[in-house]
Design an enzyme around this catalytic site. Structure first.
Site, PDB file in Angstrom:
ATOM      1  N   ASP A   1       0.909  -1.320  -0.135  1.00 53.55           N
ATOM      2  CA  ASP A   1      -0.092   0.139  -0.070  1.00 53.55           C
ATOM      3  C   ASP A   1       0.880   1.268  -0.018  1.00 53.55           C
ATOM      4  O   ASP A   1       0.526   2.321  -0.693  1.00 53.55           O
ATOM      5  CB  ASP A   1      -0.845  -0.016   1.129  1.00 53.55           C
TER       6      ASP A   1
ATOM      7  N   HIS B   1      -4.767  -3.358   6.158  1.00 55.05           N
ATOM      8  CA  HIS B   1      -4.559  -3.860   4.804  1.00 55.05           C
ATOM      9  C   HIS B   1      -5.885  -4.129   4.378  1.00 55.05           C
ATOM     10  O   HIS B   1      -6.268  -5.329   4.161  1.00 55.05           O
ATOM     11  CB  HIS B   1      -3.454  -4.841   4.699  1.00 55.05           C
TER      12      HIS B   1
HETATM   13  P1  NAD Z   1      -1.979 -18.516  -4.645  1.00 65.48           P
HETATM   14  O1  NAD Z   1      -3.291 -19.223  -4.777  1.00 65.48           O
HETATM   15  O2  NAD Z   1      -1.547 -18.431  -6.053  1.00 65.48           O
HETATM   16  O3  NAD Z   1      -0.886 -19.442  -3.543  1.00 65.48           O
HETATM   17  C1  NAD Z   1      -1.366 -19.667  -2.636  1.00 65.48           C
HETATM   18  C2  NAD Z   1      -0.613 -20.912  -2.181  1.00 65.48           C
HETATM   19  O4  NAD Z   1      -0.712 -21.331  -0.838  1.00 65.48           O
HETATM   20  C3  NAD Z   1      -0.931 -22.153  -3.023  1.00 65.48           C
HETATM   21  O5  NAD Z   1       0.198 -22.772  -3.553  1.00 65.48           O
HETATM   22  C4  NAD Z   1      -1.468 -22.922  -1.829  1.00 65.48           C
HETATM   23  O6  NAD Z   1      -1.256 -24.232  -2.196  1.00 65.48           O
HETATM   24  C5  NAD Z   1      -0.768 -22.571  -0.618  1.00 65.48           C
HETATM   25  N1  NAD Z   1      -1.335 -22.561   0.826  1.00 65.48           N
HETATM   26  C6  NAD Z   1      -2.820 -22.692   1.145  1.00 65.48           C
HETATM   27  N2  NAD Z   1      -2.923 -23.052   2.391  1.00 65.48           N
HETATM   28  C7  NAD Z   1      -1.435 -23.403   2.807  1.00 65.48           C
HETATM   29  C8  NAD Z   1      -1.135 -23.795   4.098  1.00 65.48           C
HETATM   30  N3  NAD Z   1      -1.961 -24.053   5.134  1.00 65.48           N
HETATM   31  N4  NAD Z   1       0.151 -23.892   4.169  1.00 65.48           N
HETATM   32  C9  NAD Z   1       1.220 -23.585   3.271  1.00 65.48           C
HETATM   33  N5  NAD Z   1       0.660 -23.398   1.970  1.00 65.48           N
HETATM   34  C10 NAD Z   1      -0.531 -23.008   1.843  1.00 65.48           C
HETATM   35  O7  NAD Z   1      -2.054 -17.188  -3.762  1.00 65.48           O
HETATM   36  P2  NAD Z   1      -1.125 -16.144  -3.872  1.00 65.48           P
HETATM   37  O8  NAD Z   1      -1.475 -14.878  -4.922  1.00 65.48           O
HETATM   38  O9  NAD Z   1       0.231 -16.409  -3.675  1.00 65.48           O
HETATM   39  O10 NAD Z   1      -1.880 -15.069  -2.697  1.00 65.48           O
HETATM   40  C11 NAD Z   1      -1.390 -15.486  -1.530  1.00 65.48           C
HETATM   41  C12 NAD Z   1      -2.013 -14.521  -0.318  1.00 65.48           C
HETATM   42  O11 NAD Z   1      -1.257 -13.427  -0.123  1.00 65.48           O
HETATM   43  C13 NAD Z   1      -3.510 -14.417  -0.500  1.00 65.48           C
HETATM   44  O12 NAD Z   1      -3.943 -14.531   0.830  1.00 65.48           O
HETATM   45  C14 NAD Z   1      -3.493 -12.963  -0.863  1.00 65.48           C
HETATM   46  O13 NAD Z   1      -4.990 -12.420  -0.877  1.00 65.48           O
HETATM   47  C15 NAD Z   1      -2.594 -12.163  -0.361  1.00 65.48           C
HETATM   48  N6  NAD Z   1      -2.166 -11.046  -0.765  1.00 65.48           N
HETATM   49  C16 NAD Z   1      -1.616 -10.286   0.157  1.00 65.48           C
HETATM   50  C17 NAD Z   1      -1.005  -9.028  -0.177  1.00 65.48           C
HETATM   51  C18 NAD Z   1      -0.594  -7.844   0.755  1.00 65.48           C
HETATM   52  O14 NAD Z   1      -0.461  -6.842   0.352  1.00 65.48           O
HETATM   53  N7  NAD Z   1      -0.932  -8.238   2.204  1.00 65.48           N
HETATM   54  C19 NAD Z   1      -0.930  -8.741  -1.395  1.00 65.48           C
HETATM   55  C20 NAD Z   1      -1.335  -9.710  -2.429  1.00 65.48           C
HETATM   56  C21 NAD Z   1      -1.840 -10.890  -1.829  1.00 65.48           C
HETATM   57  C1  LMR Z   2      -3.773  -6.473  -2.767  1.00 66.30           C
HETATM   58  O1  LMR Z   2      -3.895  -5.641  -2.051  1.00 66.30           O
HETATM   59  O2  LMR Z   2      -3.304  -6.589  -3.981  1.00 66.30           O
HETATM   60  C2  LMR Z   2      -3.856  -8.027  -2.169  1.00 66.30           C
HETATM   61  O3  LMR Z   2      -4.265  -7.829  -0.747  1.00 66.30           O
HETATM   62  C3  LMR Z   2      -5.076  -8.925  -2.764  1.00 66.30           C
HETATM   63  C4  LMR Z   2      -6.100  -8.309  -2.537  1.00 66.30           C
HETATM   64  O4  LMR Z   2      -7.033  -9.183  -2.253  1.00 66.30           O
HETATM   65  O5  LMR Z   2      -6.533  -7.107  -2.796  1.00 66.30           O
END
Ligand code: NAD
Ligand code: LMR
Length: 325
Positions: free
Chosen positions: A159, A187
């Site tokens: 952010d 967030h």
């Molecule tokens: P994705 O679905 O591509 O990958 C997630 C991975 O986590 C998968 O490979 C899945 O098998 C694995 N997984 C699920 N449960 C698990 C567990 N208990 N232990 C270990 N691995 C596990 O998703 P992504 O695009 O990599 O996003 C991951 C997370 O990050 C999501 O919750 C998304 O919303 C979050 N995210 C946060 C931010 C932020 O700014 N904080 C930004 C982007 C994404």
């Molecule tokens: C983001 O801010 O890009 C991540 O938290 C993914 C989402 O769900 O918005």
């Protein structure tokens, strides 16, 4: 060369994992002279894809990569871990709020908090990326009673980076010239980018951009960016999220730049009137691996209302996960 650092990453076969691991292994986080051992956690259905990622990590022949461990058991992945990236969890899809994920993702952070408590190194530091990241960090922290609470954090650096990029684009400079850009709160939809303290090449952003833009479109664009990316890509941000996780952990490791601060969601001790114990994003400075919340930034009525909205949102999320704490 120093001893290899044990770096655990969960969700290692996912989209963010794929953008993150190669940069950790190449030295982008802990420096070009710091070897690492990657300890990668997936759930059983992800293990085959993880094998492929490991083949690629090996094929990249990174000189700093001194070993790779894969596991579907957090007690193995977190064994001796010093730096932990908690990414693994479900991303939201179109039409969902991040807080809608708490029922699916919250329980993950109970077991992982307990495994960090039991197995991680004494100097462990944790970033939670998986959403809703503030509340997931709260769950992990509360399930790791022997780990100092200030070792848990959640990611609002994406952010901050988004806010810097919006300001830079408007003013006509590069994002690197925007400093002191703090994100307060969650967030989540209420996040408050505190533009009043931000600077462009040392000058106040409020001298460069109109207040109605900063209070309106600017905040809406930053807080709505995650959804805008999901709508455009059909998948949530991944490479920019990995870049922000790298910035967050790299700053924790190397420290903040003189005169600047960065945003990190950490445990409140009551700063800015935020209830004690909430994981809330504040501006922090970091020295020798320890963060300090920047206190005393002046808040006008608009900013105070923004900070309070985040307290309300996080208290509501905390209530929804109270059985997991
Ligand atoms: P994705 O679905 O591509 O990958 C997630 C991975 O986590 C998968 O490979 C899945 O098998 C694995 N997984 C699920 N449960 C698990 C567990 N208990 N232990 C270990 N691995 C596990 O998703 P992504 O695009 O990599 O996003 C991951 C997370 O990050 C999501 O919750 C998304 O919303 C979050 N995210 C946060 C931010 C932020 O700014 N904080 C930004 C982007 C994404
Ligand atoms: C983001 O801010 O890009 C991540 O938290 C993914 C989402 O769900 O918005």
């Amino acid at each position: 060369m120093p001893a290899p650092l044990k770096v655990a990453v969960t969700g290692a076969a996912g989209n963010i994992g794929y953008a993150l691991l190669f940069r950790i292994a190449s030295g982008d986080v802990f420096g070009k002279d710091q070897p690492v051992i990657l300890q990668l956690l997936e759930i059983p259905p992800g293990m085959k894809a993880l094998d492929g990622v490991v083949m690629e990590l090996n094929d990249a022949a990174f000189p700093l990569l001194h070993g790779i461990v894969t596991a579907d058991d957090p007690n193995v992945a977190f064994d001796g871990a010093q730096q932990v990236f908690l990414v693994g969890s479900r991303p939201r899809g179109p039409g969902m709020l991040r807080s809608d994920l708490v029922a699916a993702n919250g329980p993950i952070f109970v077991g992982q908090g307990q495994a960090i408590n039991a197995k991680a190194a004494d100097d462990v530091r944790v970033i939670v990326v998986g959403n809703p990241c503030n509340s997931n960090a709260l769950i992990a922290m509360n399930n790791a009673p022997d780990v100092p609470r200030e070792r848990f954090s959640a990611m609002t650096r994406l952010d901050e980076n988004r806010a810097k990029s919006q300001i830079a684009g408007r003013v006509g400079v590069t994002a690197g010239q925007v400093t002191n850009m703090a994100i307060f709160g969650n967030h989540g939809p209420a996040m408050f980018p505190a533009f009043a303290h931000a600077k462009v090449a040392g000058q106040a952003v409020t001298d460069k951009l109109p207040l109605d833009y900063l209070q309106g479109d600017f905040i809406d664009t930053v807080s709505g960016r995650g959804k805008a990316i999901i709508d455009a890509r059909g998948a949530s941000s991944a490479a920019s999220a990995a870049a922000a996780a790298i910035d967050h952990m790299s700053t924790w490791w190397h420290g903040t730049a003189p005169g600047d601060f960065n945003s990190m969601a950490v445990v409140s001790r009551g700063e800015y009137g935020v209830p004690e114990g909430l994981i809330y994003s504040f501006p922090v400075t970091i020295e020798n691996g320890e963060w300090t919340i920047v206190e005393g930034l002046e808040m006008d009525a608009f900013a105070k209302a923004g900070l309070q909205k985040n307290v309300d949102e996080l208290l509501e999320e905390r209530d929804a996960v109270k059985d997991l704490l």
